[in-house]
Design a protein around this motif. Structure first.
Motif, short mmCIF file in Angstrom:
data_model
loop_
_atom_site.label_atom_id
_atom_site.label_comp_id
_atom_site.label_asym_id
_atom_site.label_seq_id
_atom_site.Cartn_x
_atom_site.Cartn_y
_atom_site.Cartn_z
N ASN A 102 0.82 -1.22 0.00
CA ASN A 102 0.00 0.00 0.00
C ASN A 102 0.85 1.26 0.00
OD1 ASN A 102 -2.57 -1.33 0.05
ND2 ASN A 102 -2.21 -1.79 2.23
N GLU A 103 1.96 1.20 -0.72
CA GLU A 103 2.86 2.35 -0.78
C GLU A 103 2.68 3.08 -2.10
OE1 GLU A 103 7.46 3.45 0.39
OE2 GLU A 103 6.77 1.38 0.43
N SER A 104 2.62 4.41 -2.05
CA SER A 104 2.52 5.22 -3.26
C SER A 104 3.80 5.09 -4.07
CB SER A 104 2.27 6.68 -2.91
OG SER A 104 1.03 6.86 -2.28
N ILE A 105 3.66 5.12 -5.40
CA ILE A 105 4.80 4.94 -6.30
C ILE A 105 4.89 6.12 -7.25
CG2 ILE A 105 5.71 3.53 -8.20
CD1 ILE A 105 4.20 1.13 -6.89
N ILE A 106 6.10 6.62 -7.44
CA ILE A 106 6.39 7.59 -8.50
C ILE A 106 7.52 7.02 -9.35
CG2 ILE A 106 7.21 9.89 -9.10
CD1 ILE A 106 6.04 10.94 -6.53
N TYR A 107 7.26 6.85 -10.64
CA TYR A 107 8.31 6.42 -11.57
C TYR A 107 8.72 7.61 -12.42
CZ TYR A 107 10.36 4.63 -15.89
OH TYR A 107 11.18 4.44 -16.99
N LEU A 108 10.01 7.94 -12.38
CA LEU A 108 10.58 8.99 -13.21
C LEU A 108 11.34 8.34 -14.35
CD1 LEU A 108 11.89 11.47 -10.48
CD2 LEU A 108 9.71 11.49 -11.69
N GLY A 109 10.81 8.47 -15.56
CA GLY A 109 11.33 7.71 -16.67
C GLY A 109 12.12 8.50 -17.70
N LEU A 110 13.03 7.80 -18.34
CA LEU A 110 13.76 8.27 -19.50
C LEU A 110 12.79 8.79 -20.56
CD1 LEU A 110 16.24 8.17 -21.57
CD2 LEU A 110 15.60 5.77 -21.91
N SER A 111 13.20 9.80 -21.30
CA SER A 111 12.36 10.39 -22.34
C SER A 111 11.74 9.31 -23.24
CB SER A 111 13.19 11.33 -23.21
OG SER A 111 12.45 11.74 -24.35
N SER A 112 10.42 9.38 -23.40
CA SER A 112 9.72 8.41 -24.25
C SER A 112 10.04 8.63 -25.72
CB SER A 112 8.21 8.50 -24.02
OG SER A 112 7.72 9.77 -24.40
N GLU A 143 17.48 13.15 -8.20
CA GLU A 143 18.08 13.56 -6.93
C GLU A 143 17.19 14.57 -6.21
OE1 GLU A 143 22.85 12.86 -7.73
OE2 GLU A 143 22.01 14.87 -8.01
N ARG A 144 16.66 15.52 -6.95
CA ARG A 144 15.77 16.49 -6.32
C ARG A 144 14.48 15.83 -5.83
NH1 ARG A 144 15.69 22.47 -9.14
NH2 ARG A 144 17.79 23.07 -8.52
N ALA A 145 13.92 14.95 -6.63
CA ALA A 145 12.68 14.27 -6.22
C ALA A 145 12.89 13.48 -4.94
CB ALA A 145 12.20 13.35 -7.34
N ALA A 146 14.03 12.80 -4.85
CA ALA A 146 14.33 12.04 -3.64
C ALA A 146 14.41 12.97 -2.44
CB ALA A 146 15.64 11.28 -3.81
N GLY A 147 14.96 14.16 -2.65
CA GLY A 147 15.02 15.14 -1.57
C GLY A 147 13.66 15.62 -1.12
N TYR A 148 12.75 15.82 -2.07
CA TYR A 148 11.39 16.25 -1.72
C TYR A 148 10.69 15.17 -0.89
CZ TYR A 148 12.26 19.39 -5.72
OH TYR A 148 12.80 20.30 -6.60
N ILE A 149 10.88 13.92 -1.29
CA ILE A 149 10.26 12.82 -0.56
C ILE A 149 10.85 12.72 0.84
CG2 ILE A 149 10.00 10.30 -0.48
CD1 ILE A 149 9.93 10.37 -3.58
N ALA A 150 12.18 12.83 0.93
CA ALA A 150 12.86 12.70 2.22
C ALA A 150 12.44 13.79 3.21
CB ALA A 150 14.37 12.73 2.01
N GLN A 151 12.11 14.97 2.70
CA GLN A 151 11.73 16.06 3.61
C GLN A 151 10.24 16.03 3.95
OE1 GLN A 151 13.03 19.45 1.37
NE2 GLN A 151 11.07 19.77 0.34
N GLY A 152 9.53 15.01 3.45
CA GLY A 152 8.16 14.79 3.86
C GLY A 152 7.10 15.49 3.03
N ASP A 153 7.44 15.96 1.83
CA ASP A 153 6.45 16.58 0.97
C ASP A 153 5.36 15.58 0.58
OD1 ASP A 153 7.82 18.94 1.03
OD2 ASP A 153 8.65 18.79 -0.99
N SER A 154 4.16 16.07 0.39
CA SER A 154 3.07 15.21 -0.07
C SER A 154 3.34 14.78 -1.51
CB SER A 154 1.74 15.96 -0.03
OG SER A 154 1.73 17.00 -1.00
N LYS A 155 2.66 13.72 -1.94
CA LYS A 155 2.88 13.25 -3.30
C LYS A 155 2.51 14.33 -4.31
CE LYS A 155 2.11 9.40 -6.45
NZ LYS A 155 1.42 8.12 -6.72
N GLU A 156 1.43 15.04 -4.08
CA GLU A 156 1.01 16.09 -5.00
C GLU A 156 2.09 17.18 -5.10
OE1 GLU A 156 -0.81 14.85 -2.53
OE2 GLU A 156 -2.16 13.65 -3.79
N THR A 157 2.70 17.52 -3.96
CA THR A 157 3.75 18.53 -3.95
C THR A 157 4.99 18.03 -4.68
OG1 THR A 157 2.96 19.47 -1.87
CG2 THR A 157 5.23 19.95 -2.48
N VAL A 158 5.35 16.77 -4.44
CA VAL A 158 6.51 16.19 -5.12
C VAL A 158 6.31 16.25 -6.63
CG1 VAL A 158 7.82 14.08 -5.55
CG2 VAL A 158 7.16 14.68 -3.21
#
Length: 280
Positions: A77-87, A129-144
């Motif tokens: 039940n964990e939220s997932i964000i995938y950051l992908g290589l240019s399609s 790297e920035r996204a990981a920082g946003y998650i680590a500092q406790g930002d909501s998924k919408e904010t990330v």
């Protein structure tokens, strides 16, 4: 919240662990043998195969590979964000889309967000790297997601290659026909436009390419942290770093080797610079 990336972010396995990100690798084939990107082959081995006249081929992860990672966290039940290589450069993102859509049939409440970053190599790496920082500092998924979208709009890729023909033959170069061939010692300056690799300018000699990189970084307000990757060109990468630290507002510039998959397409001698436009 779990961050998923692919190996074309050119982030090492160690760095991915530091960022608490799971990596989905691509596959590289040389002759009749396949290797898992970063896990079974290094950039140095890829470059050597190119020098030996054996062109590496790459392939995207299949949807089943992504589904395995997504299912693991969906069951928790964990939220997932995938950051992908240019399609526009690979079918990797589409594999993730197929995996998500299939998994939602079994886990309809799974929270899986897929983001096509339109980025590649450490352009994607800086976004990760920035996204990981946003998650680590406790930002909501919408904010990330909102912050990541802003970062995507500001990321800058600037790179040069030894052999533009090699890059074009691999099918990853757009609008490149006018740049092919040409005079001795003409060096291309390329960037990413709409997720595609596009020639920007051409200059006589690497010195002028580096000068132009400096000019663009200044004009675009680059500051904070930048990143340089290279393929068997560490001294040149260090020279570029020294110039940028002297001439621009970039405060930190890290240098790493370009990843195995990306170097399969660019060849040896590639040097790429990444930063965020208009500062942080």
């Amino acid at each position: 919240m779990k961050l998923i990336i692919d190996s074309c972010a050119d982030i090492s396995q160690e760095r991915a662990r530091e960022l608490n990100a799971d990596m989905q690798p691509l596959t590289i084939q040389i002759d009749d043998k396949s290797y898992i990107d970063q896990f079974e082959i290094t950039s140095e081995e890829v470059i050597q195969s190119i020098k030996d006249g054996r062109r590496p081929m790459t392939s995207q992860p299949n949807p089943e590979s992504f589904a395995g990672i997504f299912k693991k966290y969906a069951e928790q039940n964990e939220s997932i964000i995938y950051l992908g290589l240019s399609s526009a450069l690979s079918g990797t993102y589409q594999s993730a889309v197929i995996a998500r859509d299939t998994l939602l049939e079994e886990y309809p409440d799974a929270d899986i967000t897929l983001i096509d970053t339109s980025a590649v190599s450490y352009g994607l790496g800086l976004i990760v790297e920035r996204a990981a920082g946003y998650i680590a500092q406790g930002d909501s998924k919408e904010t990330v997601i909102s912050k990541v979208e802003q970062d995507i709009s500001k990321i800058r890729h600037l790179f040069t290659v030894n052999d533009l023909n090699y890059l074009a033959e691999g099918g990853r170069l757009s609008k490149g026909s006018a740049f092919l061939g040409g005079l001795l010692n003409i060096k291309p300056l390329l960037h990413v436009e709409d997720g595609k690799l596009v020639p920007l300018e051409k200059h006589r000699g690497l010195k002028k390419v580096f000068k132009r990189m400096n000019e663009l970084a200044i004009a675009e307000g680059a500051s904070g942290t930048g990143h340089i990757v290279h393929a068997d060109a560490e001294k040149l990468a260090a020279d570029l770093k020294d110039q940028l630290l002297k001439n621009t507002d970039l405060e930190t510039i890290n240098i790493t080797g370009i990843g195995p998959t990306i170097s399969s397409h660019t060849g040896d001698g590639t040097i790429a610079l990444f930063y965020f436009k208009d500062g942080e």
